[in-house]
Design a protein around this motif. Sequence first.
Motif, mmCIF file in Angstrom:
data_model
loop_
_atom_site.group_PDB
_atom_site.id
_atom_site.type_symbol
_atom_site.label_atom_id
_atom_site.label_comp_id
_atom_site.label_asym_id
_atom_site.label_seq_id
_atom_site.Cartn_x
_atom_site.Cartn_y
_atom_site.Cartn_z
ATOM 1 N N MET A 1 -17.528 66.254 -30.544
ATOM 2 C CA MET A 1 -16.652 67.279 -29.979
ATOM 3 C C MET A 1 -16.604 68.489 -30.901
ATOM 4 O O MET A 1 -16.684 68.351 -32.111
ATOM 5 N N THR A 2 -16.414 69.647 -30.290
ATOM 6 C CA THR A 2 -16.347 70.840 -31.119
ATOM 7 C C THR A 2 -14.940 71.006 -31.665
ATOM 8 O O THR A 2 -13.956 70.895 -30.942
ATOM 9 N N GLN A 3 -14.884 71.257 -32.961
ATOM 10 C CA GLN A 3 -13.586 71.401 -33.577
ATOM 11 C C GLN A 3 -13.078 72.830 -33.433
ATOM 12 O O GLN A 3 -13.854 73.770 -33.526
ATOM 13 N N THR A 4 -11.819 72.972 -33.168
ATOM 14 C CA THR A 4 -11.259 74.323 -33.082
ATOM 15 C C THR A 4 -10.232 74.504 -34.192
ATOM 16 O O THR A 4 -9.593 73.549 -34.605
ATOM 17 N N ASN A 5 -10.116 75.717 -34.664
ATOM 18 C CA ASN A 5 -9.177 75.981 -35.741
ATOM 19 C C ASN A 5 -8.230 77.106 -35.402
ATOM 20 O O ASN A 5 -8.181 78.126 -36.068
ATOM 21 N N THR A 6 -7.468 76.915 -34.338
ATOM 22 C CA THR A 6 -6.499 77.933 -33.970
ATOM 23 C C THR A 6 -5.389 77.974 -35.013
ATOM 24 O O THR A 6 -4.802 76.941 -35.326
ATOM 25 N N ARG A 8 -1.787 78.540 -36.330
ATOM 26 C CA ARG A 8 -0.443 78.500 -35.732
ATOM 27 C C ARG A 8 0.558 79.156 -36.678
ATOM 28 O O ARG A 8 0.592 78.859 -37.868
ATOM 29 N N ARG A 31 -0.792 86.922 -31.469
ATOM 30 C CA ARG A 31 -1.341 86.268 -30.285
ATOM 31 C C ARG A 31 -2.643 86.944 -29.866
ATOM 32 O O ARG A 31 -3.640 86.287 -29.583
ATOM 33 N N GLY A 34 -5.635 85.921 -31.423
ATOM 34 C CA GLY A 34 -6.096 84.558 -31.151
ATOM 35 C C GLY A 34 -5.271 83.458 -31.790
ATOM 36 O O GLY A 34 -5.703 82.314 -31.858
ATOM 37 N N MET A 35 -4.096 83.791 -32.275
ATOM 38 C CA MET A 35 -3.274 82.752 -32.902
ATOM 39 C C MET A 35 -2.247 82.208 -31.911
ATOM 40 O O MET A 35 -1.915 82.857 -30.928
ATOM 41 N N GLU A 36 -1.747 81.011 -32.218
ATOM 42 C CA GLU A 36 -0.624 80.477 -31.451
ATOM 43 C C GLU A 36 0.649 80.822 -32.198
ATOM 44 O O GLU A 36 0.794 80.481 -33.373
ATOM 45 N N GLU A 56 6.258 71.846 -35.807
ATOM 46 C CA GLU A 56 5.173 72.588 -35.163
ATOM 47 C C GLU A 56 3.921 72.583 -36.020
ATOM 48 O O GLU A 56 2.870 73.069 -35.599
ATOM 49 N N ASP A 57 4.029 72.066 -37.237
ATOM 50 C CA ASP A 57 2.911 72.013 -38.184
ATOM 51 C C ASP A 57 2.165 73.351 -38.236
ATOM 52 O O ASP A 57 0.953 73.421 -38.043
ATOM 53 N N ASP A 59 0.630 76.895 -39.786
ATOM 54 C CA ASP A 59 -0.106 77.269 -40.978
ATOM 55 C C ASP A 59 0.634 78.340 -41.770
ATOM 56 O O ASP A 59 0.437 78.478 -42.968
ATOM 57 N N HIS A 133 -6.661 75.618 -44.362
ATOM 58 C CA HIS A 133 -6.993 74.785 -43.210
ATOM 59 C C HIS A 133 -7.434 73.405 -43.626
ATOM 60 O O HIS A 133 -8.080 73.251 -44.623
#
Lengths: 133, 309, 559
Positions: A1-6, A8, A31, A34-36, A56-57, A59, A133
């Motif tokens: 699976m492709t890992q994503t690093n959004t 937060r 936002r 591209g961030m949450e 919410e863990d 970053d 990260h």
Amino acid sequence: MTQTNTIRVLVAKPGLDGHDRGAKVIARALRDAGMEVIYTGLRQTPEQIVEAAIQEDVDAIGLSILSGAHNFLFPKVVELLKKEGADDILVIGGGVIPDEDIPGLKEAGIAEIFTPGTPTSRIVEFIKENVKH
Amino acid sequence: MDLIQSVLNGEKRGIAKMITLIEKNAPEAIEALKQIYQHTGKAAIIGITGPPGSGKSSLVNQLTKKIRSEDKKVGIIAIDPTSPFTGGALLGDRIRMQELALDQGVFIRSMGSRGALGGLSRASYDAAKVLDAAGMDYVIIETVGVGQSEIDIVKLADIVALVLIPGMGDEVQAIKAGVMEIGDVFVVNKADKDGANRVVTEIEMMLDLNTEKDAARPPVIKTIATTGEGIDELNEHIKKYWHQIANSNELAKRRKERIRSELISITEDHILNQILSDKSSKIDSMVKDIYEKKIDPYSAMELLIAPEK
Amino acid sequence: MYDKDYIEKINEKKKDWEETTVKKVTSKYPERYEKFYTNSNQEVDRLYTESDIQDLDYLEDLGFPGQYPYTRGVQPTMYRGRLWTMRQYAGFGNAEESNKRYKYLLSQGQTGLSVAFDLPTQIGYDSDQPLSQGEVGKVGVAIDSLKDMELLFNGIPLDKVSTSMTINAPASVLLAMYIAVAEKQGVSPEKLSGTIQNDILKEYVARGTYIFPPQPSMRLITNIFEFCSANLPRWNTISISGYHIREAGATAIQEVAFTLANGIAYVEAAINAGLDVDEFAPRLSFFFNAHNDLLEEVAKFRAARRLWARIMKERFKAKKPKSLMLRFHTQTGGSTLTAQQPDNNIVRVTLQALAAVLGGTQSLHTNSRDEALALPSEDSVRIALRTQQIIAHESGVAETIDPLAGSYYVESLTNSIEQKAREYIEKIDQLGGSPKAIEKGYIQQEIQDSAYRYQMDIESGRRIVVGVNKFQIEEEPPKGLLKVDPEVGRKQEEQLKELKSSRDNLAVQEALKELEAKAKTDENVMPAVIKCVKCYATLGEICDTLRGVFGEYKASVII
């Protein structure tokens, strides 16, 4: 699976200050980069902010104060994060903050202070470069 | 593994970290999910859905306060749409749950819908499992939207509450098709507004048409989330419904359906991902060949999935 | 209204001019931008002529100062009679310190007081409550009880100065304290003049110091209207504020539209409470912002005046001339100040203050150069006040009334702002009025969209802010910023402890009980509030009592 690093980010207004134009503009800009973004609204206590950041863990935490209560409230957030073992979270601050207060805040563990006139793009860059990260 | 133990102990940091691994699609996430699976299945999973502005977050806030007064633990997953253009999202549901912020028996996690356009991503399925394994008595999943996400929530939840509000007569019509059937409980929120009774009547009429003869008829409950009115009744209905399905074979039936669709979906994903990563150059050349009519797409697919010799 | 044929001729000639004279130049030297915009994103033409205001009817649309529709000003002689009130918003630390600053400002020629309260006071918390930590005395003075208020106005004769208080959710309490202080000075309520902000709707939208939900908040406001019309005839019972709406990012048009829409909501609430429009409307006042786009701002003030007069006359059938007049205070735009090269802010403030005066303001606060960095120092406040005095006494703009009237551009902008604000108000009416539109998040969303667009315009360089995205320099951090004594919080706490041990606690309990009982009925709460403050019940105790009855507002945040 492709890992994503959004990335937060929690954007919070500690204290009683109701001026949230800056916080909201930054929330949108993050936002759009591209961030949450978790926005928690006004009148947050440091305890509420830290609890939300942990669940919410995130970053990074972005704190905004225009009332002058930063010297008390910003360090309090960092202190509580340390107590919870969550001091790997990047904490940045913004608002009406006199230059002479900045060294003290950095010493207390605020990674960077952004004063009025800072382009949002610089904040985006700072977060991207400094989150773990 | 520390993380697993931490999740099973119900530690917030561990729960949060594991959900992050899941959201990131990290390989460790699958390993961790394998290990907690044994511990899932105890929580009642409640899906709450409805159109934007229907007061779902406030409703979740009130319902959770009620459940907490009975000393049960609650995990909440609040899903907001991810922008398809930037991949970013504004997650604002927490704002309406401030009263729960410091309650040690509540865990709130906001999630972007990310990959799953308009629907629930796989990550939220798995996040629910984490909260379940962490000892939550209830897991509430709140999601915006009208359409695909409501259908998706059925696959995941044991009980679905559909929230509607007055002054949106047309929207009741719009979501009628396919979506009304999924509600186990109907909530007419903002019931102090004009037209609340009309919405109730409309739902009742639709239920008249749709409810199968011997099936239980879902209740329609009026609430005012801002004041807490009607929340007791909603809570009672949820509990009653939970007992009813748990004591018949309905719950098992639902969960087996959910497991089936999950199994198929992860298998699909796995195979697809494998092909995409192992044979990406082959796909490129096939696209060229198909375009030049050297081969047709169906034969190409057969070649793609054929085991390597 | 102009002669049609003549307008035709002008249009023709203008076209000629554009195709010959202008083109000759622009083909070689193009204009700086393809299109030009005002600060509020209204497109600006190269040149305005009679043609742009051909529908303007002088008597109908402009009229004369002191006469309907008041476009040219609310007083017949405007600044020829009396200059505007120079009123600097001030307050910090404890009551003694603020009292000193007020006396200093009065000694420097300021003509009215404007009290800034700290956030705990504005949100109805005493200084010793946990949420107040770090905030006591920061953005204004800390007031916990009548004791503080007595110190705040010590030696200031309340029958001689007019006092404006920026207080909203607990406005009834602070007004009650003011009345009580005056009584101790031997000044009866009917002699008091001043303003309480008392505008809760904009708190939900833009400023954030709300306490109670909208319904009981509106009830408190109409209670004050009623109480003042009987007892404080010279008191402005509300200052309907566009200032903060603009600060939150709204355009000039939105500022006018959303402020007047809130005004409409207050008028409706008072009428529904059984008051006669001509009884309370003369005491309504307004509060606007002044930003840098000088001519657009002047037009904004003129448009607001005309639109409000028309609304009051047509919609509410008000008869008294005073009911139709939009009287307003102006503050220069805090959000336009830059932390970079702060001295440049003096120039911005000058432009903004000039706009307010050319726009016919009744009172004015000029911001200090250092306010993007901290609360203003005494030196900075003096320069800000001097700015007003220079405009008043040296610039000549105060010698005639509404000097920009008749400017093709200004009149055309005045028309378009009125028109577009009217459209917004219609939209808000369709949503069920401003409280409903706020509940739905419509107004917040509009403001935030403007705020975001503005920020992105700066970042893309489409909009230039001197010293921020152009003409930057390396600079030393400024010196001499005001520091609020960090001990203020502790001192207030001690005083509270002392107060609670020395006052008649039985009387306090009784007064609070009476307030609680009144709040539950639909009677006016003002007499009960006054009774509470007089026996030294604290602001926090009074607000907590009301919280118990009314509940608290929970914000719905729109991003």
